[in-house]
Design an enzyme around this catalytic site. Structure first.
Site, PDB file in Angstrom:
ATOM      1  N   LYS A  78      13.488  -1.008  -3.709  1.00  0.00           N
ATOM      2  CA  LYS A  78      12.251  -0.651  -4.406  1.00  0.00           C
ATOM      3  C   LYS A  78      12.498   0.584  -5.269  1.00  0.00           C
ATOM      4  O   LYS A  78      13.302   1.456  -4.895  1.00  0.00           O
ATOM      5  CB  LYS A  78      11.170  -0.381  -3.346  1.00  0.00           C
ATOM      6  CG  LYS A  78       9.762  -0.173  -3.884  1.00  0.00           C
ATOM      7  CD  LYS A  78       8.763  -0.100  -2.718  1.00  0.00           C
ATOM      8  CE  LYS A  78       7.351   0.227  -3.142  1.00  0.00           C
ATOM      9  NZ  LYS A  78       6.395   0.231  -2.024  1.00  0.00           N
ATOM     10  N   SER A 153       2.214  -2.622  -2.332  1.00  0.00           N
ATOM     11  CA  SER A 153       2.862  -2.142  -3.530  1.00  0.00           C
ATOM     12  C   SER A 153       4.299  -2.619  -3.694  1.00  0.00           C
ATOM     13  O   SER A 153       4.852  -2.520  -4.785  1.00  0.00           O
ATOM     14  CB  SER A 153       2.836  -0.621  -3.539  1.00  0.00           C
ATOM     15  OG  SER A 153       3.637  -0.116  -2.483  1.00  0.00           O
ATOM     16  N   SER A 177       2.167  -2.076   2.473  1.00  0.00           N
ATOM     17  CA  SER A 177       2.901  -2.426   1.256  1.00  0.00           C
ATOM     18  C   SER A 177       4.160  -3.255   1.435  1.00  0.00           C
ATOM     19  O   SER A 177       4.713  -3.720   0.445  1.00  0.00           O
ATOM     20  CB  SER A 177       3.247  -1.162   0.484  1.00  0.00           C
ATOM     21  OG  SER A 177       2.130  -0.785  -0.264  1.00  0.00           O
TER      22      SER A 177
HETATM   23  N1  GLN Z   1      -2.462  -0.831  -0.571  1.00  0.00           N
HETATM   24  C1  GLN Z   1      -2.373   0.420   0.106  1.00  0.00           C
HETATM   25  C2  GLN Z   1      -2.641   1.536  -0.860  1.00  0.00           C
HETATM   26  O1  GLN Z   1      -2.905   1.267  -1.971  1.00  0.00           O
HETATM   27  C3  GLN Z   1      -1.054   0.545   0.773  1.00  0.00           C
HETATM   28  C4  GLN Z   1       0.037   1.032  -0.083  1.00  0.00           C
HETATM   29  C5  GLN Z   1       1.331   1.220   0.628  1.00  0.00           C
HETATM   30  O2  GLN Z   1       1.495   0.795   1.764  1.00  0.00           O
HETATM   31  N2  GLN Z   1       2.242   1.909  -0.038  1.00  0.00           N
HETATM   32  O3  GLN Z   1      -2.599   2.676  -0.529  1.00  0.00           O
END
Ligand code: GLN
Length: 480
Positions: A78, A153, A177
């Site tokens: 990532k 994400s 995410s």
């Molecule tokens: N969707 C969650 C957020 O927007 C989780 C993001 C993540 O786990 N990095 O914060």
């Protein structure tokens, strides 16, 4: 044979046995990346670096040298993870020119295990989002249905594994995410226990919640990758000194005699009926495999989403203060003084969602509101954690849906932040409690879209998760 259809466990053996070279695998991945580039899963591809490294691995194999458990296998990481001399952009305009001066511990561990890192994956900016639409480099598409989101994400990481551009990928999970995109793309995604994997060299979002984990095609691959990634790190005080289990040892032991907890709070009327059906079938499968199904109560879990958005935004506001256009980030061109430089650089550099989190975070931390929000959220966090710990006195793993629905359409929720946040309702409790959880595919809806199931366990009990997940994966694959 189409090598791209294989998993890590299979290809690493073929490489070792000299039935296929690492160079050939890298070339096939690069071709596939080219053919499927419309998915926009990757921010940067390292064709030259990867081919050079693959050649080195092949040479070592020719000389009979040990190349490590991931020897020659193409992997993607990532774009919030540092790899020396390559860009780490976090899919933000602000960091578009940032070049990493060192390797993250997880990258070093992958390299030490012989992996060939071929690309950096697209993501929601600074890992904030659930659909990968918050990327400065454009959204990623779901490889199964291009009109849908891949989740976020770590949307690029899930997409690249599902689209067979590589054999495995690294993601990060602060509130879901890794698991949510794994569920939407039909792959396996693991969020390890908080502290199991070092975060040194990983750009921080919410430091008390962030974890790095693997996205793979199979449970066994997930276990293999976690064995490589885990362990203490002198550069990260939050990385646990607890010895790392052998995750593969008991993976085939089955579930006979194990107790699987079903929390009613996760099986509510928000669940799509087809998701509910898939999960019900999965519970049935576990019964047939000899597991005992028990009810568990997680009374406060409904509050986890609010707790998460308070704590994660507070920490994000602090962590992102370093991006000021001086030490890090693109500096605004015209400014009057230092404050104006900060102001303009941050205004121009950050996207909308990141700004929203910074404002939210500073609000909940501001004097007058600190006790009402941040302090209260930290107290409720303890409550949620203790409810999980109590629930695990009655069962070995907890089974729940990963998401309430399958992947939604691109653009469907991007103008409504609250409905986007609600996507995380089943994944954030795990981060709040700090426990490990895997998402594995457990079926498809009538349009062929993947449905994901979570299996959670006590802190540092990843081995049990792999064992239970593997039992399901093996039976359902054989049954196909
Ligand atoms: N969707 C969650 C957020 O927007 C989780 C993001 C993540 O786990 N990095 O914060």
């Amino acid at each position: 044979m189409n090598y791209l259809d294989l998993d890590i466990t299979q290809v690493r053996q073929l490489i070792k046995d000299k039935k296929v070279s690492s160079v050939q695998l890298v070339k096939e991945c690069l071709n596939r990346i080219e053919q499927t580039k419309d998915l926009n899963a990757l921010n940067e591809v390292y064709a030259d670096i990867a081919l050079k490294r693959a050649k080195e691995i092949d040479n070592k194999i020719a000389l009979g040298e040990d190349v490590g458990v991931l020897g020659g296998v193409p992997i993607v990481i990532k774009d919030n993870i540092n790899m020396v001399d390559t860009k780490t952009t976090c899919s933000s305009k602000f960091l578009q020119n940032y070049v990493s001066p060192y390797n993250a511990t997880v990258v070093q561990k992958l390299l030490d295990a012989g992996a060939v890192i071929i690309a950096k994956a697209n993501m929601d900016e600074f890992a904030m989002g659930s659909s990968n639409e918050n990327s400065a480099f454009g959204p990623v598409k779901n490889p199964i249905d291009n009109t849908c989101v891949p989740g976020g994400s770590s949307g690029g990481s899930a997409c690249t594994v599902a689209a067979k551009q590589c054999f495995g990928a690294l993601g990060t999970d602060t509130g879901g995410s890794i698991r949510e995109p794994a569920s939407f793309c039909g792959v396996v995604g693991l969020k390890p226990t908080y502290g199991r994997v070092s975060r040194f060299g990983v750009v921080a979002f919410a430091s008390s919640l962030d974890q790095v984990g693997p996205l793979t095609r199979t449970v066994e691959d997930s276990a293999l990758m976690l064995s490589v990634l885990s362990g203490q790190d002198k550069h990260d005080m939050t990385a646990s000194t607890k010895p790392v289990d052998d995750y593969l040892k008991d993976i085939d032991k089955g579930v006979k005699g194990l107790k699987i907890g079903i929390p009613k709070q996760f099986f509510n009327n928000k669940l799509d009926p087809q998701v509910m059906q898939s999960l019900t079938n999965a519970i049935q499968t576990y019964k047939q495999l000899g597991a005992e199904i028990v009810d568990v109560d997680l009374k406060s879990v409904d509050t986890a989403l609010s707790v998460y958005y308070i704590i994660s935004s507070a920490e994000a506001a602090s962590n992102l203060a370093r991006f000021d256009g001086v030490k890090y980030g693109v500096r605004a061109k015209n400014y009057e003084d230092l404050v104006d430089l900060y102001y303009k650089s941050r205004t121009q550099g950050f996207g909308k969602e990141v700004k929203r989190r910074i404002m939210l975070g500073n609000y909940v931390l501001s004097s007058g509101y600190f006790d009402a929000y941040y302090n209260k959220a930290k107290k409720v966090q303890q409550l949620i954690k203790s409810e999980f710990i109590n629930a695990f006195k009655q069962c070995d793993v907890i089974l729940a849906p990963t998401t309430a629905t399958v992947a939604f359409k691109l653009g469907e929720k991007s103008h409504d932040p609250v409905s986007m946040y609600l996507t995380d309702i089943f994944t954030v409790p795990v981060n709040i409690a700090g426990i490990p959880s895997i998402s594995i595919p457990c079926g498809k809806n009538d349009k062929g879209m993947p449905i994901g199931m979570q299996l959670m366990a006590k802190h540092f009990n990843e081995a049990t998760i792999f064992r239970v997940a593997n039992a399901f994966e093996k039976t359902t694959k054989e049954g196909k």
